[in-house]
Write a protein that holds these residues in place. Structure first.
Motif, PDB file in Angstrom:
ATOM      1  N   LYS A 144       0.531  -7.633  -5.544  1.00  0.00           N
ATOM      2  CA  LYS A 144      -0.371  -6.568  -5.959  1.00  0.00           C
ATOM      3  C   LYS A 144      -0.026  -5.299  -5.195  1.00  0.00           C
ATOM      4  N   CYS A 145      -0.433  -4.152  -5.748  1.00  0.00           N
ATOM      5  CA  CYS A 145      -0.191  -2.866  -5.100  1.00  0.00           C
ATOM      6  C   CYS A 145      -1.464  -2.024  -5.155  1.00  0.00           C
ATOM      7  N   LEU A 146      -1.697  -1.299  -4.065  1.00  0.00           N
ATOM      8  CA  LEU A 146      -2.797  -0.349  -3.976  1.00  0.00           C
ATOM      9  C   LEU A 146      -2.213   0.984  -3.558  1.00  0.00           C
ATOM     10  N   ALA A 147      -2.611   2.062  -4.234  1.00  0.00           N
ATOM     11  CA  ALA A 147      -2.044   3.376  -3.931  1.00  0.00           C
ATOM     12  C   ALA A 147      -3.154   4.419  -3.895  1.00  0.00           C
ATOM     13  N   LEU A 149       0.858  -1.183   0.000  1.00  0.00           N
ATOM     14  CA  LEU A 149       0.000   0.000   0.000  1.00  0.00           C
ATOM     15  C   LEU A 149       0.889   1.226   0.000  1.00  0.00           C
ATOM     16  N   GLU A 150       0.586   2.203  -0.871  1.00  0.00           N
ATOM     17  CA  GLU A 150       1.302   3.475  -0.830  1.00  0.00           C
ATOM     18  C   GLU A 150       0.316   4.614  -0.661  1.00  0.00           C
ATOM     19  N   LEU A 175      -2.083  -6.774   2.599  1.00  0.00           N
ATOM     20  CA  LEU A 175      -1.201  -5.614   2.689  1.00  0.00           C
ATOM     21  C   LEU A 175      -0.248  -5.762   3.874  1.00  0.00           C
ATOM     22  N   SER A 176       1.007  -6.054   3.571  1.00  0.00           N
ATOM     23  CA  SER A 176       2.000  -6.252   4.627  1.00  0.00           C
ATOM     24  C   SER A 176       2.960  -5.076   4.746  1.00  0.00           C
TER      25      SER A 176
END
Length: 415
Positions: A283-286, A264-265, A342-343
């Protein structure tokens, strides 16, 4: 004319004497001594011969903010800048004195007295080439010169450039014709700005290419939006962020496999960090609140073949609320938050830092990568984060050589 060199040199020596006395007091056990950066003033001088000393002083200041907050690693991972031609963007007032026009800046002690800037050694090679050429062009004709009060340069390491010209008058067809001819002669993009006007000749962005860990990343950078000013340091920051995402120490010990976990950003801007980190994670969530920055990030995702990143146009506070089971947000209706593991969280907030609310939210994550343009607010936020996390790595990035400003970064790991 104001003698910048003599004044700034004297101020630098005064500053050095202060730092030396403060460090000496601290070494004698005077824990009440807090190193404080001198007030930022106009400083356009490059001093390669004293670069290392000045950087050491800034690092001492940055570390001193943590003295009564938490323990930092003994090693400071130091990322040095090029000594000259490191700034990819610069802004100058355009001052008119009769038939003569020149670039100027203002000294904070005498804000109404312009300081002429004939050259700017901190600026990129492209900006230094364009400065006299552009000035010659705009002073050839009253159409381009009249009521011009500012010129903003945005460049890249590959020679791409856009210049914004700001006016205290409305821009007409004659201005557009002459500006287009100037644009063609200089081989750059031009933007004309006036009240409620923005005339874009060609395009309003540049494309930067950065090689990180052997891979080239491409970034669309919008005129008028935030971009990393020092391209060399920006690349080093990306390398460091990728390193701390998978290693607890700079020597590679304590490696972590994040390929099956998610990132997560917060405050992602044009995707500068997220796009470089995305290949490491499942995966990435921003999040990013600026509509134009989100649009640029989407372009950058496509340009770099990143398909495991989703960007939500929300504030950090709104996303933390949603992840903690708060209200439902329309902009998240197509995003399955429950599907993320999300780590790791990465934050690169404004100078004001995150504050207690967002810091408390970040404390839920196993690993926190915190990039800061203000070590003082970083230390303040670490007062909250250090209740649950230890600082495993501490780095500084000299984005602004010869000034009091210093970027820093920490990796915090949950105990």
């Amino acid at each position: 004319m104001f003698s910048a060199s003599a004044n700034l040199t004297a101020r630098r020596f005064a500053s050095t004497r202060f730092f030396r006395s403060a460090r000496a007091a601290a070494s004698r056990g005077c824990r009440g001594v807090r190193l404080t950066a001198p007030r930022a003033r106009l400083d356009v001088e490059c001093r390669p011969e004293s670069y290392s000393e000045e950087l050491a002083e800034k690092i001492a200041i940055a570390r001193s903010h943590f003295d009564d907050v938490c323990a930092l690693p003994t090693q400071t991972e130091t990322h040095e800048s090029a000594r000259t031609e490191f700034r990819m963007r610069a802004e100058f007032k355009v001052w008119h004195d009769g038939d003569r026009s020149y670039y100027a800046m203002s000294d904070s002690d005498r804000p109404k007295e312009p300081v002429e800037i004939a050259d700017f050694p901190m600026a990129s090679k492209k900006i230094r080439e364009l400065m006299p050429a552009l000035l010659r062009e705009v002073t050839k004709t009253e159409t381009l010169r009249r009521k011009l009060f500012q010129a903003n340069f945005l460049t890249t390491t590959t020679g791409d450039a856009v210049v914004s010209l700001l006016y205290h008058r409305q821009l007409d067809d004659n201005w557009e014709r002459e500006a287009e001819a100037m644009r063609a002669r200089l081989g750059i993009d031009i933007i004309g700005r006036a009240r409620k006007q923005k005339k874009v000749l060609a395009k309003d962005f540049v494309t930067e290419k950065v090689v990180v860990d052997g891979r080239e990343f491409s970034y669309k950078q919008l005129e008028g939006s935030f971009t990393q000013p020092n391209a060399g340091i920006a690349a080093q920051m990306l390398e460091w962020a990728r390193s701390v995402a998978t290693n607890d120490s700079p020597d590679g010990e304590g490696s972590v496999d994040v390929s099956t976990r998610d990132l997560l950003e917060l405050y992602c801007g044009n995707g500068h960090f997220t796009i470089a980190l995305a290949p490491l994670f499942r995966k990435c969530l921003a999040t990013e609140i600026s509509k134009s920055s989100v649009a640029a990030a989407q372009v950058n995702m496509a340009a770099n073949g990143v398909d495991n990143l989703v960007i939500a146009r929300l504030s950090a506070e709104e996303l933390s609320d949603a992840l903690n089971g708060g209200r439902e947000y329309t902009r998240l209706k197509d995003i399955n938050l429950a599907s993320y593991d999300l780590s790791t969280i990465l934050v690169d907030p404004p100078r004001a830092g995150m504050g207690d609310e967002v810091s408390t939210f970040c404390a839920q994550f196993e690993r926190i990568i915190y990039i800061s343009c203000n070590p003082e607010t970083l230390a303040r936020d670490c007062r909250v984060l250090s209740k649950t996390h230890d600082v495993k790595r501490f780095a500084v990035f000299d984005q602004f050589p010869y000034t009091p400003h210093l970027e820093s970064g920490v990796l915090l790991k949950k105990r």
